[in-house]
Design a protein around this motif. Sequence first.
Motif, PDB file in Angstrom:
ATOM      1  N   VAL A 208      -0.020   6.188   1.524  1.00 52.35           N
ATOM      2  CA  VAL A 208       0.557   4.855   1.360  1.00 52.35           C
ATOM      3  C   VAL A 208       1.032   4.346   2.712  1.00 52.35           C
ATOM      4  N   ASN A 210       2.882   1.339   4.930  1.00 53.03           N
ATOM      5  CA  ASN A 210       3.852   0.264   4.753  1.00 53.03           C
ATOM      6  C   ASN A 210       3.404  -1.033   5.414  1.00 53.03           C
ATOM      7  N   THR A 211       2.222  -0.992   6.025  1.00 49.39           N
ATOM      8  CA  THR A 211       1.670  -2.162   6.703  1.00 49.39           C
ATOM      9  C   THR A 211       0.214  -2.345   6.253  1.00 49.39           C
ATOM     10  N   SER A 212      -0.464  -3.279   6.902  1.00 55.89           N
ATOM     11  CA  SER A 212      -1.885  -3.483   6.607  1.00 55.89           C
ATOM     12  C   SER A 212      -2.747  -2.373   7.192  1.00 55.89           C
ATOM     13  N   GLU A 277      -3.482   3.325   0.076  1.00 55.84           N
ATOM     14  CA  GLU A 277      -2.873   2.069  -0.340  1.00 55.84           C
ATOM     15  C   GLU A 277      -2.222   1.412   0.874  1.00 55.84           C
ATOM     16  N   CYS A 278      -2.396   0.097   1.000  1.00 51.51           N
ATOM     17  CA  CYS A 278      -1.799  -0.614   2.121  1.00 51.51           C
ATOM     18  C   CYS A 278      -1.478  -2.050   1.714  1.00 51.51           C
ATOM     19  N   LYS A 279      -0.731  -2.729   2.580  1.00 54.91           N
ATOM     20  CA  LYS A 279      -0.390  -4.124   2.329  1.00 54.91           C
ATOM     21  C   LYS A 279      -1.518  -5.024   2.820  1.00 54.91           C
ATOM     22  N   LYS A 280      -1.568  -6.230   2.274  1.00 54.34           N
ATOM     23  CA  LYS A 280      -2.557  -7.206   2.722  1.00 54.34           C
ATOM     24  C   LYS A 280      -2.203  -7.703   4.116  1.00 54.34           C
ATOM     25  N   ILE A 281      -3.221  -8.106   4.850  1.00 51.10           N
ATOM     26  CA  ILE A 281      -2.994  -8.656   6.182  1.00 51.10           C
ATOM     27  C   ILE A 281      -2.332 -10.022   6.055  1.00 51.10           C
ATOM     28  N   GLU A 282      -1.206 -10.192   6.716  1.00 51.08           N
ATOM     29  CA  GLU A 282      -0.511 -11.474   6.707  1.00 51.08           C
ATOM     30  C   GLU A 282      -1.207 -12.445   7.665  1.00 51.08           C
ATOM     31  N   GLU A 285      -0.071 -12.255  11.179  1.00 50.53           N
ATOM     32  CA  GLU A 285      -0.098 -10.927  11.774  1.00 50.53           C
ATOM     33  C   GLU A 285      -1.043 -10.887  12.985  1.00 50.53           C
TER      34      GLU A 285
END
Length: 325
Positions: A208, A210-212, A277-282, A285
Motif C-alpha cells: 500500500v 500513501n502516494t501515487s 494499492e496507491c492513490k490517484k495522481i493529483e 502533482e
Amino acid sequence: IFLLIIKVGSKILITGGLGYIGGRVSQYLAKKSSYILRISTRNTSESIPNWLGNGELVNIDLSSEENLNAACSGVDSIIHLAAINEIDCFKNPELGITVNSLGTMKLLGAAIEAGVRRFIYISTAHVYGSPLTGVLSEENLVRPQHPYAISHKMAEDFVLAAHDTGQIDSVVLRLSNGFGCPERENINRWTLIVNDLCRQAVTRKKLVLNTSGMQMRDFITLEDISRAIEHVLLINKRDTFNGLFNLGGENTMKIMDMANIIKDRSSKVLNLELKIECKKIEKEESLSKLEYNINKIKSTGFRLKSNHIREIDNTLIFCQKMFNP
C-alpha cells in the motif's frame, strides 16, 4: 588516484555504529584486518555483536566535552553517523539541532583536539530541498526545508569550515535513499520506503502506497554505502577536493517501480502474490525527473558494485523471520 596506506590496527570511531546504516558499515569494516573499531551507541544495555572481534563498544554523549575527548583519544579516523532521524526531528526540531548540528560541532572539536586524521560526516541529499528534482550535483544551491535537512546542513557547515581552514581533514557525504537488510533485529527504521514495503509484503500480503507512486527517488544499497565510506576513508587528502561529495546509487526510479520490484521478488523469494494499492495522481502533482549526480566521487576511483536485487531479497527474508516467523 592515490590511496593512503593505513597502518594495520588503525582505530576508527563510528558514531551510531549500531544504527540502520551504521550497523552495516561497522559490520563491513569489521571484516577488514586493517581496522580496530570503536563503535558508539546511545543504548547503554546494548550487547557487543559477535562480529566486532577486537573492537569495542562505547557510549557517547554528544553534549559532554569530557566524554567526547575520551571517545576520540587514540582514534585515527571518525565516521559520524549518530543523528536524530527525520521523524523525531519533525516532532522536536530543537532536539534535532542540539544533537545533529551542535553535537557534530562538539565531536568535531574533540576530534581536532585529539589529532584525528580524517572526519567523515554522513549527511543527506535532502539538504537540496524538497521534493528532490532535476539534476543535483554538489554545485547546486541548497535550500533545506525539513528540520532534519536543516539540522544536517548546519552540521555540514561546521565540518566543511574545519576542512577549509585546515583544522582537520574532513569530508561530507550527502546520501540519497539507502536501503538494505538491517544488521540486527532491533533496528526501528521501518518507515523507510523499501523497508516499509518489504515489511508490508510479509505482514499485510499487499503493498500500500500513501502516494501515487510516481515520485522519483535515487536508491543506493547499504553495501555500496559501506564501500564508499571505506573508499573515502582511504583516499589521499588531495582527492577529497573541497570535502563535499554526493553519494547515490545512479539508480533513479519511481516509487511504483520499486514497489513492482518488491512485488516480483516477494513472489520469487517468499512465494507471495501481492497486489499494489496507491492513490490517484493529483492534477497539480509534479512528476519531475531526478538525476542524483555522483560523478565527483567517481572521479576519485569509486565505483558502484552492489546487487540491488540481493539487498531486496535479504530484506524480505529478514522481514519474514522477524515479523512472520
